[in-house]
Design an enzyme around this catalytic site. Sequence first.
Site, PDB file in Angstrom:
ATOM      1  CG  ASP A   9      48.408  72.891  34.338  1.00  0.00           C
ATOM      2  OD1 ASP A   9      47.738  72.065  33.675  1.00  0.00           O
ATOM      3  OD2 ASP A   9      48.149  74.114  34.333  1.00  0.00           O
ATOM      4  CG  ASP A  13      40.204  71.015  33.373  1.00  0.00           C
ATOM      5  OD1 ASP A  13      40.849  71.477  34.331  1.00  0.00           O
ATOM      6  OD2 ASP A  13      40.245  71.529  32.235  1.00  0.00           O
ATOM      7  CG  ASP A  14      44.983  69.730  34.319  1.00  0.00           C
ATOM      8  OD1 ASP A  14      45.952  70.020  33.624  1.00  0.00           O
ATOM      9  OD2 ASP A  14      44.169  70.578  34.737  1.00  0.00           O
ATOM     10  CG  ASN A 159      40.218  80.682  30.259  1.00  0.00           C
ATOM     11  OD1 ASN A 159      41.273  81.182  29.863  1.00  0.00           O
ATOM     12  ND2 ASN A 159      40.089  79.384  30.445  1.00  0.00           N
ATOM     13  CD  GLU A 165      43.880  78.078  27.267  1.00  0.00           C
ATOM     14  OE1 GLU A 165      43.835  77.341  28.270  1.00  0.00           O
ATOM     15  OE2 GLU A 165      44.925  78.259  26.591  1.00  0.00           O
ATOM     16  CG  HIS A 240      38.511  73.752  29.887  1.00  0.00           C
ATOM     17  ND1 HIS A 240      37.881  74.655  29.064  1.00  0.00           N
ATOM     18  CD2 HIS A 240      38.322  74.209  31.152  1.00  0.00           C
ATOM     19  CE1 HIS A 240      37.351  75.621  29.786  1.00  0.00           C
ATOM     20  NE2 HIS A 240      37.591  75.367  31.058  1.00  0.00           N
ATOM     21  CG  ASP A 241      42.781  70.091  30.739  1.00  0.00           C
ATOM     22  OD1 ASP A 241      42.744  70.999  29.886  1.00  0.00           O
ATOM     23  OD2 ASP A 241      43.325  70.238  31.855  1.00  0.00           O
TER      24      ASP A 241
END
Length: 280
Positions: A9, A13-14, A159, A165, A240-241
Site C-alpha cells: 500500500d 517505506d513501502d 502505532n 500495529e 519498517h517495510d
Amino acid sequence: NHKVIFDTDPGVDDAIALYFALAHPDIELLGITTTFGNVSVQQASANALYLTRLAGYRRPIAQGVQFPQLKTPGKHPEFVHGNDGLGNLHGRSEVGGQIEAESAAEFIVKMARQFPGEISLVGVGPMGNLALALKLEPRLPRLLKQVVVMAGTIDEPGNVSPVAEANVWNDPHAADQIFTAGCDLTMVGLDLTHQALCTPEVQRRIEEIGTPLAVIVSGLMDFFRKTYQDNQDFVDPPVHDPCTVAYLIDPSVVQTRRCPLDVELHGELTLGMTVADLRG
C-alpha cells in the site's frame, strides 16, 4: 534466487522496500499487488505504477481490496505518509501504464499454481488480498514457499493504538486468517522495525549514490523523519517495510522465534492486537 510477489500500500517505506526488492540480484519480482492502507487502493496502484516506471522497471500490477472485511474503514494516515502516500512528491505527473485486469487475489493464486512451492509472498500492508486468495485457493499455504509480513507487535507499543500495529489493525480479520492458515509465516513486527532506523549517516550514504532515484528516496526519508518526529516521538524514522526484504535475502540479520500467533478481534481496546503464545 527468490521468486517474490510484493503486496503493498505504497507508502514511504513501502516504496523503499519495493526498490530494494527490484534492485537485489537474488530477487525475481513476479508482480506487485496493491491494497488500501496507507492510501486508498486506487492511489496505491497509481503509486506502484509511478514508482516502477520512475525506476525503469515494468512489472504486472494487480489491484486488490479497497476495504477491510468487517471492520469499519479508518482514515488514511496522511499525517505519516502525505496525501499521496509518497510524501507529497512535487512535480509528479502521469506515467502511463496499465494495471492488470485480474484482481490481486486472482494474480496471487495464478502465480502460486504456476510456481508451486517457489514463491515468497512479501506483504507490507493490510492482508485482505492474501485472505481473499486463501478463500479462492484453500491449498495456498502449501503452494507458497513462505509468507513474510511487516505486521504486528509483541512487546513494543502499537502505532495506531496502545497494542495494535497499523497493517493488522486496518484489517484484523484478514490478518487473523493468514496467521492461522498454516503458512510458513514470518511476522516482522514493530519489535524489530523500531530498531531499524534511518540515521542521518545512512541517509547521507543514500544521497552519495547520486542517482535521481537516490535523491527521491532521500526526499522520502526527509518527509518520514519530520512526520515521525512530529507524531511518534522518534528522532530518526524507522524503515519498517524494507526489513521484510532484508529478512528474505539474509534471515541471519534478524532473530526469530517460533510461536502460535492470533489476532484479537473482539476487544474494544485491544482490537488488532497480535497475541503471541511465547510459552510454546
